[in-house]
Design an enzyme around this catalytic site. Structure first.
Site, mmCIF file in Angstrom:
data_model
loop_
_atom_site.group_PDB
_atom_site.id
_atom_site.type_symbol
_atom_site.label_atom_id
_atom_site.label_comp_id
_atom_site.label_asym_id
_atom_site.label_seq_id
_atom_site.Cartn_x
_atom_site.Cartn_y
_atom_site.Cartn_z
ATOM 1 N N ASP A 170 83.678 11.721 45.890
ATOM 2 C CA ASP A 170 84.658 11.047 45.046
ATOM 3 C C ASP A 170 84.030 10.915 43.656
ATOM 4 O OD1 ASP A 170 86.069 9.189 43.589
ATOM 5 O OD2 ASP A 170 86.240 7.714 45.202
ATOM 6 N N HIS B 284 85.674 3.024 47.320
ATOM 7 C CA HIS B 284 87.009 2.602 46.858
ATOM 8 C C HIS B 284 87.970 2.770 48.036
ATOM 9 C CE1 HIS B 284 90.828 3.048 44.598
ATOM 10 N NE2 HIS B 284 90.212 2.522 43.559
ATOM 11 N N CYS C 211 89.545 -2.649 44.184
ATOM 12 C CA CYS C 211 89.915 -1.743 45.290
ATOM 13 C C CYS C 211 88.692 -1.385 46.139
ATOM 14 C CB CYS C 211 90.590 -0.467 44.795
ATOM 15 S SG CYS C 211 92.137 -0.772 43.967
ATOM 16 N N LYS D 65 90.603 9.013 33.968
ATOM 17 C CA LYS D 65 89.315 8.334 33.791
ATOM 18 C C LYS D 65 88.354 9.191 32.976
ATOM 19 C CE LYS D 65 89.833 5.920 38.170
ATOM 20 N NZ LYS D 65 90.004 4.485 37.949
ATOM 21 N N GLN E 94 84.495 8.241 39.025
ATOM 22 C CA GLN E 94 83.753 7.493 37.992
ATOM 23 C C GLN E 94 82.566 8.273 37.427
ATOM 24 O OE1 GLN E 94 84.666 4.614 36.729
ATOM 25 N NE2 GLN E 94 86.276 4.092 38.174
#
Ligand code: PMP
Length: 405
Positions: A200, A123, A364, A226, A203
């Site tokens: 990261d 991202h 993104c 999220k 998600q």
């Protein structure tokens, strides 16, 4: 007991509505998840009953607000199995978390001639802060290539590793492709050359259990919104010894111990990184969200979500003129696709007309879109409250889109 998505759905008031006269089928969970009653009520309760600034009040409301605020930190600590609660630093979300590490850790420990590794499926939030750091310091950004299926080339990764690499920063689950990356393996290999690793987790945390100690991650970043929490709040986990060694990024109230014109001293963890009045309601909502997730049978939820994604993939494979972008062996939550001859934006608009919410565009993640030589995709992303009926509704709507176009 088997997981019951319909009972789960009842807990999300927003899902009980129609859009364009059709029952809402919300498949944009990669962008943000909906909020269950317990999260909405926790925020409502804070503003109705406890609203006060934290950490410095000498009255009952301030005490209550502070206790709830710090309890949320312990909830997030348990959620990712951090060793200490002060290893959880509140930020505005994944983006700010990565920028914090880039500025603080990067500013102190990364210099000219050093290398930083990211992957081609990142991202923008996990690309641009490192590019900015490289511009400032003279370090070099290296990129792990991604295969046509959307998997990291682990041989290429191994060949990029050397003693100049100070940081590896990769996504756990790709928001554009759905790929679940082998982060434990990446961390182990990076540590072998002395590099630190940031994951990261924007998600991942909503889909499966994450244990930062078992992974041995140095930093782990994610956003509340999220994972069923509010927007504008998130966190970065960092190992205590590392965070202790890192300078604050923003100066102001809350983060200081003593201020004088002869010199100022800073607070310890976590407050050193949390200047100013924080997003108190957001933190409390975040705490409620991770408690909500931890109250589920997570293995059952994961098995259910895997089955749902598999079902969507089978339907996609049978759908004429549909091309799946991202066919990694291990995926979570995401079905990105293109329809022959149709721009993703038109597909998204026509699906919306039928009550089906998906996201369209580059997500993104422009570099990976460039690699596939596409302007973007339509992306259906699934969550705990989606059902096979939602998948059926998506594909029925896609058939109509194909007739329109
Ligand atoms: N990384 C990934 C993989 C994401 O999916 C997102 C959000 N789309 C981000 C980072 C940025 O998260 P936020 O906008 O909440 O800071």
């Amino acid at each position: 007991m088997a997981f019951d998505p319909r009972a789960m759905r009842e807990q999300f008031p927003i899902l009980q509505q129609s859009v364009h006269g059709k029952p809402l089928v919300y498949l944009d969970n990669g962008a943000t998840t909906q909020k269950p009653n317990v999260v909405i009520e926790a925020i409502d309760n804070y503003y109705r009953n406890d609203n006060s600034n934290v950490h410095r009040g000498a009255h009952t409301l301030a005490d209550r607000a502070t206790i709830n605020f710090e309890n949320a930190r312990q909830s997030v600590q348990r959620f990712i199995n951090a060793k200490h609660s002060e290893e959880i630093i509140w930020t505005r979300g994944t983006t700010e978390s990565i920028n914090l590490v880039a500025q603080s850790f990067g500013g102190k420990f990364i210099g000219a001639g050093d290398e930083i590794i990211v992957s081609a499926m990142e991202h923008h939030a996990n690309i641009v802060p490192w590019q900015m750091l490289c511009e400032r310091t003279g370090a070099t950004l290296k990129v792990i290539p991604v295969s046509d299926a959307g998997e990291l080339d682990m041989d290429a990764f191994a060949s990029l590793l050397n003693s100049k690499v100070k940081l590896v920063s990769v996504v756990h689950v790709s928001n554009a492709l759905g790929t679940v990356n082998p982060v434990a393996d990446i961390i182990q290999q990076a540590h072998a050359v002395g590099a630190k690793v940031l994951i990261d987790g924007a998600q991942s945390v909503a889909h499966f259990n994450v244990d930062v100690q078992a992974l041995d991650a140095d930093f782990y970043a994610f956003s509340a919104h999220k994972v069923f929490g509010p927007t504008g709040i998130g966190c970065v986990y960092g190992k205590k010894a590392l965070l202790d060694d890192m300078p604050p990024v923003q100066g102001g109230g809350e983060m200081i111990e003593k201020v004088s014109f002869n010199g100022t001293t800073y607070q310890g963890l976590p407050f050193k990184f949390e200047s100013g009045t924080p997003n108190i309601a957001g933190v409390i909502g975040f705490g409620a969200a991770v408690e909500f997730v931890m109250a589920q049978d997570r293995d059952a939820v994961q098995a259910y979500e895997d089955e749902l994604l598999q079902y969507a993939h089978e339907k996609a494979e049978q759908c004429e003129g549909l091309r799946i972008i991202g066919t990694a062996r291990k995926k979570a939550g995401v079905l990105s696709f293109l329809l022959d001859g149709a721009h993703p934006a038109d597909v998204g608009m026509l699906l919306d007309q039928q009550g089906v919410a998906v996201r369209t565009g580059h997500h993104c993640a422009m570099p990976i879109m460039d690699q596939f030589q596409i302007p973007g995709t339509a992306r259906a992303s699934f969550s705990i409250y989606n059902t096979k009926a939602d998948v059926d509704a998506l594909f029925a709507a896609i058939e109509k889109v194909k007739m329109f176009l």
